[in-house]
Design an enzyme around this catalytic site. Structure first.
Site, PDB file in Angstrom:
ATOM      1  N   CYS A 177     -85.961 -38.726 -15.488  1.00 26.16           N
ATOM      2  CA  CYS A 177     -86.601 -39.801 -14.718  1.00 26.16           C
ATOM      3  C   CYS A 177     -86.680 -39.510 -13.220  1.00 26.16           C
ATOM      4  O   CYS A 177     -87.151 -40.348 -12.452  1.00 26.16           O
ATOM      5  CB  CYS A 177     -85.879 -41.108 -14.983  1.00 26.16           C
ATOM      6  SG  CYS A 177     -85.949 -41.530 -16.728  1.00 26.16           S
ATOM      7  N   HIS A 317     -84.942 -46.834  -7.100  1.00 23.60           N
ATOM      8  CA  HIS A 317     -85.160 -46.398  -8.474  1.00 23.60           C
ATOM      9  C   HIS A 317     -85.274 -47.676  -9.314  1.00 23.60           C
ATOM     10  O   HIS A 317     -86.187 -47.818 -10.092  1.00 23.60           O
ATOM     11  CB  HIS A 317     -84.016 -45.495  -8.925  1.00 23.60           C
ATOM     12  CG  HIS A 317     -84.249 -44.868 -10.259  1.00 23.60           C
ATOM     13  ND1 HIS A 317     -85.376 -44.147 -10.546  1.00 23.60           N
ATOM     14  CD2 HIS A 317     -83.514 -44.871 -11.414  1.00 23.60           C
ATOM     15  CE1 HIS A 317     -85.322 -43.718 -11.814  1.00 23.60           C
ATOM     16  NE2 HIS A 317     -84.208 -44.164 -12.354  1.00 23.60           N
ATOM     17  N   GLU A 328     -76.873 -47.953  -8.145  1.00 26.85           N
ATOM     18  CA  GLU A 328     -77.758 -47.665  -7.017  1.00 26.85           C
ATOM     19  C   GLU A 328     -77.352 -48.506  -5.807  1.00 26.85           C
ATOM     20  O   GLU A 328     -77.268 -47.998  -4.687  1.00 26.85           O
ATOM     21  CB  GLU A 328     -79.223 -47.940  -7.387  1.00 26.85           C
ATOM     22  CG  GLU A 328     -80.193 -47.534  -6.272  1.00 26.85           C
ATOM     23  CD  GLU A 328     -81.651 -47.578  -6.702  1.00 26.85           C
ATOM     24  OE1 GLU A 328     -81.960 -48.143  -7.777  1.00 26.85           O
ATOM     25  OE2 GLU A 328     -82.498 -47.047  -5.944  1.00 26.85           O
ATOM     26  N   LYS A 349     -90.866 -50.879 -10.145  1.00 31.41           N
ATOM     27  CA  LYS A 349     -90.771 -50.941 -11.614  1.00 31.41           C
ATOM     28  C   LYS A 349     -90.806 -52.376 -12.122  1.00 31.41           C
ATOM     29  O   LYS A 349     -91.060 -52.607 -13.305  1.00 31.41           O
ATOM     30  CB  LYS A 349     -89.509 -50.228 -12.086  1.00 31.41           C
ATOM     31  CG  LYS A 349     -89.548 -48.722 -11.840  1.00 31.41           C
ATOM     32  CD  LYS A 349     -88.344 -48.015 -12.408  1.00 31.41           C
ATOM     33  CE  LYS A 349     -88.387 -46.507 -12.159  1.00 31.41           C
ATOM     34  NZ  LYS A 349     -87.993 -46.119 -10.786  1.00 31.41           N
ATOM     35  N   HIS A 354     -91.122 -48.568 -15.902  1.00 28.24           N
ATOM     36  CA  HIS A 354     -90.546 -47.268 -15.556  1.00 28.24           C
ATOM     37  C   HIS A 354     -91.503 -46.188 -16.068  1.00 28.24           C
ATOM     38  O   HIS A 354     -91.606 -45.977 -17.280  1.00 28.24           O
ATOM     39  CB  HIS A 354     -89.181 -47.135 -16.210  1.00 28.24           C
ATOM     40  CG  HIS A 354     -88.403 -45.934 -15.745  1.00 28.24           C
ATOM     41  ND1 HIS A 354     -88.964 -44.919 -14.994  1.00 28.24           N
ATOM     42  CD2 HIS A 354     -87.101 -45.594 -15.916  1.00 28.24           C
ATOM     43  CE1 HIS A 354     -88.047 -44.003 -14.745  1.00 28.24           C
ATOM     44  NE2 HIS A 354     -86.910 -44.385 -15.291  1.00 28.24           N
ATOM     45  N   PHE A 413     -81.389 -39.316 -16.730  1.00 27.24           N
ATOM     46  CA  PHE A 413     -80.462 -38.817 -17.756  1.00 27.24           C
ATOM     47  C   PHE A 413     -80.181 -37.338 -17.487  1.00 27.24           C
ATOM     48  O   PHE A 413     -81.035 -36.605 -16.996  1.00 27.24           O
ATOM     49  CB  PHE A 413     -81.100 -38.915 -19.148  1.00 27.24           C
ATOM     50  CG  PHE A 413     -81.127 -40.299 -19.735  1.00 27.24           C
ATOM     51  CD1 PHE A 413     -80.554 -41.383 -19.095  1.00 27.24           C
ATOM     52  CD2 PHE A 413     -81.726 -40.516 -20.970  1.00 27.24           C
ATOM     53  CE1 PHE A 413     -80.587 -42.651 -19.657  1.00 27.24           C
ATOM     54  CE2 PHE A 413     -81.761 -41.781 -21.549  1.00 27.24           C
ATOM     55  CZ  PHE A 413     -81.193 -42.844 -20.895  1.00 27.24           C
TER      56      PHE A 413
END
Lengths: 428, 379
Positions: A177, A317, A328, A349, A354, A413
């Protein structure tokens, strides 16, 4: 001789001279910016495939580009093409089919999909239990030749290279991501090395199919609040329950600043700093103390020759998973200190979902539009504040604010953490 | 700034075995390729040599979270770190950069087969597919499919956490991983890198991709050079190759022994057509290997055996360096896709360390696209 501009580390300055974007909100910067600042959501019920039996039935798919029948690499290529056309046309660089630099493109990992497996199974003539031996036998007929190239990992990049005439060996990459941010980072490094005067950096993702959605669903990463779809993505809210998958692409023409001004190009902004740090704690979760996130944020700021006090705004993010938003916020507070309570931060997002491989690139474009327009896009669906995240998330409504230094975060990830620091054109 | 790039650690594994020594028979002319023509008949593969996973992946839980392509890569990465004297050096590993060339994708073959069988009679195929995938897929299979999770597992198992990037794109991913690492070290954009790739050929789903393209060699074993006239094709091989690259200054400061000097890595991706590959190989040679001297030197070729590109590469090499020995890696380890270039560079470096060679050029001509070339010398 023209003046040589260098950053505080003596490196070439990396300017952005062209940008293109497509998301579920529409094609192009104008349409996306209007929707994002109006707080409009692109999330909707999925119509591409049946959703019966699924826990999540919504996504920010891009349905206005016809790819029939749907196939992830084909849609990803189309999205990348649209974004690149817009970016190159804005930069007015090179000539048609002759882009004077390298290509770095973040693409979703490619795989054969169910329609093709089904077609092979059918062609095999097997009437009993089907195994891969049957599929292999059918493949031997030679009737499926185009699917070999379609499902190679390097094909999307090669087709973009051919179409736009980028130079050298194009790089297809994945850092999960944070891929879109990594594509930009690789481009920045190439220009700083003096290897390229211009590069094309792209992030693209058109991979919402049933199995892709089910994989994230099985990891409990997705929101299941399907109704109404546009209210499902709730970054930083107490009732956030996962991300919503989205599709889209963004392209940026990055250019050596001196090269750009010498040819009279309009400077849209500067990629002033890049930072990254790996995390070896867990395959899907961050180190509990957030040290790698903190290190990546610090590095991006320091690489820009700035200090945490210089950051005006953060493009988060902000996936809306319980874990991401908490980590975050924690990481940012650790770096920016008490001041973080007053630094506005918002998550695109909440509106586009996303966009996975494309997210870092799309959010880079939005970050630069934020600087250019003096307006902060909101975090929509913010109705139940999370007391553990006491931040100014620009709740629900866009806000006018002059910002010149924007941090954009991307985490993924596999311990991927990549942060970018954008600034307005330097006063030199 | 231009800094010299040293190779200071090698991690090799293939059908020939693990470690540098297992691959040096290439240079004695004394090597028998290991081929399994039974398991996936009519297809042949060069299978991975048996490995004791515990030696490089101590936790069973980690082993279970990976599929073979990832385990092969994590294992070879461990060998490279060990060889460089960096295994367990937490401080240096935390600053080390990682670039991995990866595919991905693993399937659960039994589940796929059952679903395909069921779909044939399902009243509502889409709904049937949803239900079966939701109930039959292991949630963690996704983590074995994601391309960047080979790098992620190297971070977890070995503690390499400076930053990780994963390149995709078959053979060319391996070429570009080395090219970018070399360029970044030379330019001072990083001091120490772990670079490599891994490939598991023993997978029906990857055989399927190449069989669709009619690219697999199904006849009795023959050298890659002899295949083009017989229809051409490659035999896939399971393998992994990782290298530790360091700025000379960094390596000297920690007292590391160099294996070889990586002088240059060049890459291009020309639009394929008659003559294009030959011209590309010649141009890359001029860019990267113009200082190559045939005395004490050899060429390690990544030729696939596919008709057209194989003859063009051979023709270009014969024109550039007539009489120089060309070792076809495809003859001994098979075609190992993302692992091909890093593993071949590692084999060349091992040959330089053990004085079989003083210099080497390694080539890669991707089966579909991409050309690469590396030039190595002794230090």
């Amino acid at each position: 001789m023209a003046q040589q501009h260098r950053d505080s580390f003596g490196r070439p300055i990396v300017a952005v001279t062209g940008m293109g974007v497509v998301t579920s909100l529409g094609a192009g910067k104008d349409e996306n910016w209007a929707a994002l600042t109006a707080g409009r959501s692109g999330i909707h019920a999925i119509s591409r495939f049946p959703t019966e039996g699924l826990r999540t039935t919504i996504a920010g798919t891009v349905d206005f580009i016809p790819v029939e029948p749907f196939c992830a690499p084909l849609l990803s290529e189309q999205l990348a093409t649209l974004a690149a056309e817009e970016a190159i046309s804005q930069a007015a660089i090179g000539s048609a089919g002759d882009f004077p630099g390298s290509l770095f493109i973040a693409v979703p990992p490619v795989e054969m999909e169910w329609p093709q497996r089904v077609a092979l199974a059918k062609a095999s003539g097997q009437t009993g239990d089907i195994t891969y031996a049957d599929l292999l036998r059918a493949a031997g007929s030679g009737d499926f030749k185009p699917w070999h190239n379609l499902f190679l990992f390097g094909t999307v990049a090669d087709r973009i290279r051919e179409r736009f005439g980028t130079k050298g060996s194009p790089i297809s990459l994945s850092t999960a991501c944070s891929s879109g941010a990594t594509a930009i980072q690789l481009g920045v490094e190439a220009i700083r090395r003096g290897e390229n005067k211009a590069v094309l950096a792209i992030g693209t993702d058109g991979s919402v199919h049933a199995e892709a959605l089910i994989r994230f669903s099985l990891l409990s990463a997705l929101s299941t609040q399907n109704d109404p779809p546009e209210e499902a993505a709730k970054p930083f809210s107490k009732n956030r329950d996962g991300f919503v998958m989205g599709e889209g692409a963004a392209a940026l023409v990055l250019e050596d600043y001196d090269h750009a001004i010498a040819r009279g190009a309009r400077i849209l902004g500067i990629v002033a700093g890049v930072g990254e740090k790996g995390d070896g704690f867990h395959r899907t979760r961050s180190s509990p103390g957030g040290a790698p996130i903190i290190a990546a944020i610090r590095e991006a700021i320091a690489d820009a020759g700035l200090t945490p006090d210089d950051v005006d705004y953060i493009n988060a993010h902000g996936t809306a998973t319980p874990e991401n938003d908490r980590m975050e916020a924690h990481g940012l507070t650790a770096v920016l200190g008490e001041r973080m309570a007053e630094v506005p931060i918002s998550s695109n997002k909440s509106m586009i979902g996303h966009t996975l491989t494309a997210a870092g690139a799309i959010e880079a474009v939005v970050s630069l539009l934020t600087i250019a327009n003096g307006r902060l896009p909101p975090t929509i669906n913010y109705r139940v504040p999370d007391p553990a995240i006491p931040l100014d998330v620009v709740p629900n409504v866009a806000r006018d604010a002059q910002v010149t230094r924007v941090l954009s975060n991307s985490f993924g990830f596999g311990g991927q953490n990549t942060c970018l620091l954008f600034t307005a054109e330097p006063v030199t | 700034m231009t800094r010299e790039v040293w190779i200071t650690g090698l991690g090799l594994l293939s059908s020939l075995g693990e470690g540098a020594k297992a691959h040096l028979g290439v240079f004695d002319g004394d090597i028998d390729p290991v081929i399994d023509s039974e398991r996936f008949a009519p297809f042949s593969v060069h299978p991975s040599a048996p490995l004791e996973w515990d030696r490089q992946i101590p936790k069973k839980a980690d082993q279970r979270q990976m599929e073979p392509w990832q385990r092969l890569g994590v294992y070879a990465a461990g060998l490279a770190l060990e060889d460089a004297g960096l295994k367990g050096d937490a401080e240096r590993l935390a600053a080390m950069q990682l670039i991995v060339a990866a595919g991905g994708g693993e399937r659960d073959y039994a589940v796929d087969g059952q679903i395909l069988t069921g779909l044939r009679t399902a009243e509502k195929p889409g709904v049937f597919l949803n239900e079966r995938l939701m109930s039959d897929i292991r949630p963690t299979l996704f983590l074995a499919q994601l391309s960047n999770l080979l790098a992620g597992n190297i971070s977890i198992v070995h503690g390499v956490t400076g930053a990780t990037r994963t390149f995709m794109g078959e053979e060319q991913a391996g070429v570009d991983a080395l090219r970018i690492a070399h360029a970044r070290i030379a330019a001072g954009q990083g001091d120490t890198f772990l670079v490599g790739g891994a490939y598991n050929a023993e997978r029906p789903d990857v055989l399927l991709i190449y069989e669709m393209g009619q690219l697999l060699w199904k006849k009795p074993y023959a050298s890659v050079w002899d295949r083009p006239g017989e229809g051409g094709g490659f035999i896939p091989g399971s393998a992994a190759g990782f290298l530790v690259l360091e700025a000379r200054e960094t390596a000297e400061a920690r007292g590391a022994t160099p294996v070889a000097s990586l002088q240059a890595v060049a890459a291009d991706q020309v639009t394929r057509g008659i003559g294009a590959v030959g011209a590309s190989v010649e141009a890359l040679w001029q860019q990267a290997a113009s200082e190559f001297r045939p005395t004490g030197g050899a060429i390690l070729s990544g030729a696939t055996g596919i008709t057209g590109i194989t003859e063009e590469e051979r023709g270009a090499l014969a024109k550039l360096m007539p009489g120089t020995t060309v070792h076809a890696m495809g003859d001994v380890i098979g075609h190992t896709i993302e692992a091909q270039f890093p593993l071949s560079v590692a084999i060349a470096a091992a040959a330089i360390r053990d004085s079989y060679l003083r210099q080497a050029v390694v080539t890669s001509v991707g089966h579909m696209r991409g050309e690469g070339l590396a030039f190595l010398t002794s230090v």
